[in-house]
Scaffold this active site. Structure first.
Site, PDB file in Angstrom:
ATOM      1  N   ARG A  80     -15.779 -10.912   1.475  1.00 26.51           N
ATOM      2  CA  ARG A  80     -14.499 -10.936   0.749  1.00 26.51           C
ATOM      3  C   ARG A  80     -14.591 -10.047  -0.499  1.00 26.51           C
ATOM      4  NH1 ARG A  80     -13.287 -14.744  -2.820  1.00 26.51           N
ATOM      5  NH2 ARG A  80     -14.499 -16.318  -1.754  1.00 26.51           N
TER       6      ARG A  80
ATOM      7  N   ASP B 161       4.207   4.147  -2.977  1.00 24.18           N
ATOM      8  CA  ASP B 161       3.896   3.815  -1.589  1.00 24.18           C
ATOM      9  C   ASP B 161       4.099   5.104  -0.794  1.00 24.18           C
ATOM     10  OD1 ASP B 161       3.991   3.132   1.119  1.00 24.18           O
ATOM     11  OD2 ASP B 161       4.883   1.159   0.737  1.00 24.18           O
TER      12      ASP B 161
ATOM     13  N   LYS C 116      -0.437   2.322   9.671  1.00 27.61           N
ATOM     14  CA  LYS C 116       0.420   3.385  10.212  1.00 27.61           C
ATOM     15  C   LYS C 116      -0.401   4.652  10.471  1.00 27.61           C
ATOM     16  CE  LYS C 116       3.450   0.171   9.358  1.00 27.61           C
ATOM     17  NZ  LYS C 116       4.204   0.105   8.106  1.00 27.61           N
TER      18      LYS C 116
HETATM   19  C1  LIG Z   1       4.575  -0.886   7.194  1.00 28.73           C
HETATM   20  C2  LIG Z   1       4.813  -0.578   5.770  1.00 28.73           C
HETATM   21  C3  LIG Z   1       4.370  -1.430   4.756  1.00 28.73           C
HETATM   22  C4  LIG Z   1       3.670  -2.754   5.067  1.00 28.73           C
HETATM   23  O1  LIG Z   1       2.474  -2.548   5.736  1.00 28.73           O
HETATM   24  P1  LIG Z   1       1.825  -3.675   6.718  1.00 28.73           P
HETATM   25  O2  LIG Z   1       0.517  -3.036   7.110  1.00 28.73           O
HETATM   26  O3  LIG Z   1       2.779  -3.881   7.838  1.00 28.73           O
HETATM   27  O4  LIG Z   1       1.669  -4.891   5.888  1.00 28.73           O
HETATM   28  C5  LIG Z   1       4.593  -1.066   3.442  1.00 28.73           C
HETATM   29  N1  LIG Z   1       5.246   0.072   3.135  1.00 28.73           N
HETATM   30  C6  LIG Z   1       5.701   0.912   4.069  1.00 28.73           C
HETATM   31  C7  LIG Z   1       6.412   2.148   3.668  1.00 28.73           C
HETATM   32  C8  LIG Z   1       5.500   0.624   5.433  1.00 28.73           C
HETATM   33  O5  LIG Z   1       5.965   1.455   6.374  1.00 28.73           O
END
Ligand SMILES: *Cc1c(COP(=O)(O)O)cnc(C)c1O
Length: 375
Positions: A40, A163, A188
């Protein structure tokens, strides 16, 4: 690298480590970012992934989380306290928006939403002495709005966060523009094969060390299996993203020329409202295309069901091309005006472009559009 070491990244599935002497154990237990004490806290497979991301983003350090939302909530709740104020972009990932709207108020954190595409909007909403974070996403859900990274990077005082899930580090690097922290859902494009659920944050060692202290308590630590899959993904990231960007641009152009398509959004199309900015701060237009098919909510649903090569699934950045229709799935409970406020139309389709041959993809999309138009 010495002789006899594994060329491929190594999996450390262990949850804990044999510690040796008590003095060594004490040192490992009290070292920030320790990756040989307890998983962790850190794990060598995970720190291998974190180091790769830090280098790709030009950051001093990175910390992985169990998902993109683990990273987003870690950053927000790890850095903000009761009485603080956040300036956030209005059009962002739906779960991030809910975190700001529903969770932050419970902790006494105020959030002001701004239109991030409006020049100066973030800076104008900053309240000196109260605003501790400015939070943006670029390119942004769902309409691929592009936010000016130089403008964000110039904001002094609050921690600036981007992000950048829709813009992997091979096409944009927010930290090079002066932004403090970059966040990714590595689920992603970074892992890139739809086989890992993972998040990551990169920035200065000081900020990442602080976040580590919160993350160990939050417990949303990355699995070594997922980190390994992501490190595998990173080794092909430049070629995958280059191919996906090239196909996405060709698809966007084909859709824009198709009479059954009402509008197309792609950062590197001249018709995109921030085209000049996208050309300046991104070395590719990204791997997503958003467009509106004629025929409203029924048109959108029929289009999705008429596709044969493109698959119907939520997520992005993987080898398979995926399409979603928010008005009939993720956003089905919203009224038309609420959809509008989120930048989503009745017939809006979000396409994540994969690695299939681009002419097969264009043929599949064109055929599905013809079926909807003749219905
Ligand atoms: C998918 C996504 C998230 C969240 O990610 P997870 O791995 O599904 O928790 C956050 N920001 C963006 C732009 C995303 O496409």
């Amino acid at each position: 690298m010495g002789d006899g070491q594994s060329l491929a990244p190594v999996l450390w599935p262990t949850s804990t480590f044999a510690l040796g002497s008590v003095a060594e154990a004490r040192k490992l237990a009290t070292t920030v970012g320790s990756d040989r004490f307890y998983s962790r806290y850190g794990n060598p497979s995970v720190s291998g992934f974190e180091d790769a991301i830090a280098r790709l983003e030009g950051a001093e350090a990175a910390r992985a989380f169990s998902s993109g939302m683990g990273a987003v909530s870690g950053v927000v709740l790890g850095l903000c306290s009761t009485g603080d104020h956040i300036v956030a972009q209005r059009q962002i990932y739906a779960a991030t928006q809910l975190l700001f709207q529903a969770v932050c108020p419970r902790f006494g954190i105020d959030v002001t939403f701004v239109d991030g595409t409006k020049p100066g909007a973030f800076a104008e909403a900053v309240i000196p002495g109260k605003t501790t974070m400015v939070y943006a996403e670029t390119p942004a859900n769902p309409k691929l709005d592009v936010i000016d990274l130089d403008e964000l990077g110039a904001i002094a005082g609050p921690v600036t966060v981007v992000d950048a899930t829709f813009g992997p580090p091979v096409i944009q690097q927010p930290l090079r523009h002066g932004v403090d922290l970059v966040v990714h859902s590595a689920t992603k494009g970074i892992a890139g094969h739809n086989d890992a659920t993972l998040g990551v944050v990169a920035g200065s060692k000081e900020l990442i060390d602080w976040l580590w202290g919160f993350a160990v308590l939050q417990g949303a630590c990355a699995s070594p299996y997922d980190a390994l899959n992501a490190t595998r993904g990173i080794r092909t990231l430049p070629v995958r993203v280059a191919r996906q960007c090239e196909s996405a641009l060709a698809i966007a152009e084909a859709l824009e020329a198709n009479p059954h398509v009402e509008s197309v959004r792609y950062p590197w199309l001249e018709s995109h409202p921030q085209y000049e900015l996208a050309k300046k701060q991104m070395s590719g237009g990204g791997t997503l295309v958003t467009f509106d098919v004629a025929g409203g909510v029924d048109g959108g649903a029929r289009f999705i069901e008429a596709l044969e090569i493109v698959q119907h699934a939520t997520s992005l950045g993987g080898p398979e091309t995926l399409a979603t229709h928010p008005a009939s799935t993720t956003h089905v409970n919203l009224l038309p005006e609420e959809l509008e406020a989120n930048g989503i139309g009745q017939g809006t389709i979000r396409l994540s472009v994969g690695l299939e041959h681009v002419s097969d993809l264009i043929a599949d999309l064109t055929r599905a559009l013809d079926i909807v138009a003749s219905a």
